[in-house]
Design an enzyme around this catalytic site. Structure first.
Site, PDB file in Angstrom:
ATOM      1  N   GLU A 168       0.808  -1.223   0.000  1.00 40.03           N
ATOM      2  CA  GLU A 168       0.000   0.000   0.000  1.00 40.03           C
ATOM      3  C   GLU A 168       0.846   1.280   0.000  1.00 40.03           C
ATOM      4  O   GLU A 168       0.797   2.089   0.936  1.00 40.03           O
ATOM      5  CB  GLU A 168      -0.934   0.017   1.209  1.00 40.03           C
ATOM      6  N   GLU A 358      -5.074  -8.746   1.253  1.00 34.59           N
ATOM      7  CA  GLU A 358      -5.743  -8.363   2.504  1.00 34.59           C
ATOM      8  C   GLU A 358      -7.244  -8.253   2.288  1.00 34.59           C
ATOM      9  O   GLU A 358      -7.667  -7.684   1.286  1.00 34.59           O
ATOM     10  CB  GLU A 358      -5.251  -7.005   3.030  1.00 34.59           C
TER      11      GLU A 358
END
Ligand code: GCO
Length: 455
Positions: A168, A358
């Protein structure tokens, strides 16, 4: 157990994910240097209740117990990250062998348990020493990250065959250099954030090259991305097209998007940024072609971190969420169809196989009178998102695996320990004991049946 005719592909990989700072603790153990998160948490006012990751889940000392838990959950794979200053205390130069030994022992334990390790090189654990030399605002940090990749892949290359360079980068930039709510807590303008993003992408390029040079033949390399996802109200070509455009259109928070990072990394150019800001356009116009050549390294897969998304109508307008629509303990929306269309649109744009790296939700979990942790919300949430994922797989999207966030309750950044995402409960107040939640036992059945146990 009812079984469905449509399980996931036979080689589908089921796992769970964590990150170093969120679970390891041992913040200054055995020669580890400080990271920006150690410093950020030690500075009063940044984290709920003044909590820190100094001890976290004490995974640094309890990793064997935790791998045994993974075996009990039936995990086939486990995604974890490298705490950069545990390996290179100053960010570059001298290697801390004790830190490398920890990751060698962890991967050996996983392999002995038949669990495939997936390693994230950067889950935001920037060494404080590098931050003090400019951090991601300094292009030299990108080269230091290449050094970390070389050290780690030399040490683990015979054990680890799946790597993600960055986790991320969108959050690392937007929260770390935009809002300042994450470490290193900087608040900068859009062009400065774009410079940080660019240096993270250069770091990605250096790391891929180092991994290709030092990891085992055939090692798989990817990146874990997040960003706004839009999904159609109706499954029509017109509505899908509107949702696709909305997903990749740069928004007011331009850098917090899949496209800003994945277009350069995979397509070799930044997305069109006209109308964002003249300064940003000037910045992009000065980027040398050799930078983009370094950034665009061949990848084997794309990691998607997906929690929710926005519904859009056929005309592209966002559909407001229904009054009282489901939300998680963190008040995030629950939108399973975002999963189906996220993998569909990302594959459509980038053409790579995907892993969901995720997905999960925070719940107000607690130990019930019977000593167990009952978390039906998490079971329902995960079932809905997996059913949506299965739809995409059945439509031909090459999704290779799913990592639930998270293996265990852990340090949820500026929210501290108040948000519980784990399949395993961590009783911080009582000697860190672990309790497998109902969702953990449910997930084991999903894994054993390869998804056939899903409704
Ligand atoms: C992220 C991080 C995780 C979070 C999880 C829940 O996506 O922000 O990768 O570290 O803990 O997503 O917020």
């Amino acid at each position: 157990m009812a079984t469905q005719a449509h399980p996931f592909p036979q080689d589908f990989l089921w796992g769970a994910a964590t990150s170093a700072y969120q679970i390891e603790g041992g913040w200054n153990a055995d020669g580890k240097g400080p990271s920006i998160w150690d410093h950020f948490c030690h500075t009063p006012g940044h984290i709920a209740n003044g909590e820190t990751g100094d001890v976290a889940c004490d995974h640094y000392h309890r990793f064997r117990e935790d791998v045994a838990l993974m075996r009990k959950l039936g995990l086939q794979s486990y995604r974890f990250s490298i705490n950069w200053p545990r390996v290179l205390p100053e960010g570059t130069g001298t290697v801390n062998q004790a830190g490398l030994d920890f990751y060698r022992r962890l991967t050996d334990e996983l392999l002995e348990a038949g669990i495939t390790p997936f390693v994230t090189l950067y889950h935001w654990e920037l060494p404080l020493a590098l931050h003090r030399r400019g951090g991601w605002l300094n292009p030299e940090t990108a080269k230091a990250f290449g050094e970390l990749a070389e050290v780690v892949s030399r040490a683990l290359g015979d054990r680890v065959r799946h790597y993600m360079t960055l986790n991320e980068p969108q959050c690392a930039v937007f929260l770390g250099y935009g809002t300042g709510s994450h470490a290193p807590g900087c608040q900068t303008d859009l062009v400065t954030q774009a410079a940080a993003a660019h240096h993270l992408l250069l770091a990605h390029g250096h790391a891929v090259q180092a991994l290709r040079a030092n990891a085992a033949e055939g090692a798989q390399v990817g990146i874990a991305s997040t960003g706004g996802i839009s999904y159609p109200s109706e499954d029509t070509p017109e509505n899908r097209a509107a949702a696709y455009r909305a997903t990749f259109r740069l928004r007011e928070r331009a850098l917090f998007s899949h496209a800003w990072f994945l277009d350069p990394a995979i397509l070799g150019h930044y997305p069109a940024s006209d109308g964002l800001s003249p300064e940003l356009g000037d910045f992009l116009s000065q980027i040398p072609p050799e930078d983009l050549a370094l950034i665009r390294q061949p990848l084997d897969f794309l990691g998607l971190n997906l929690y929710n998304g926005d519904e859009v109508a056929p005309d592209g307008t966002r559909v407001p969420r229904a009054t009282g629509a489901a939300r998680t303990a963190l008040h995030w929306s629950v939108s399973p169809q975002a999963m189906r269309y996220a993998v569909t649109f990302l594959h459509q744009r980038y053409g790579l196989p995907l892993y969901v790296t995720e997905n999960g939700q925070s719940c107000d979990d607690r130990i019930f009178l019977d000593g167990q942790v009952h978390d039906p919300d998490r079971i329902d949430f995960t079932a809905r998102y997996l059913i949506a994922l299965r739809q995409a797989v059945e439509e031909g999207v090459p999704v290779r695996g799913y990592f639930h966030w998270s293996l265990m309750d852990n340090f949820e950044w500026n929210s501290g320990y108040g948000e519980r995402f784990g399949l395993v409960y961590v009783d911080y107040a009582d000697s860190q004991r672990r309790i497998i939640k109902d969702s953990g036992r449910w997930y084991r059945q999903v894994i054993e049946s390869n998804g056939a146990s899903l409704p």
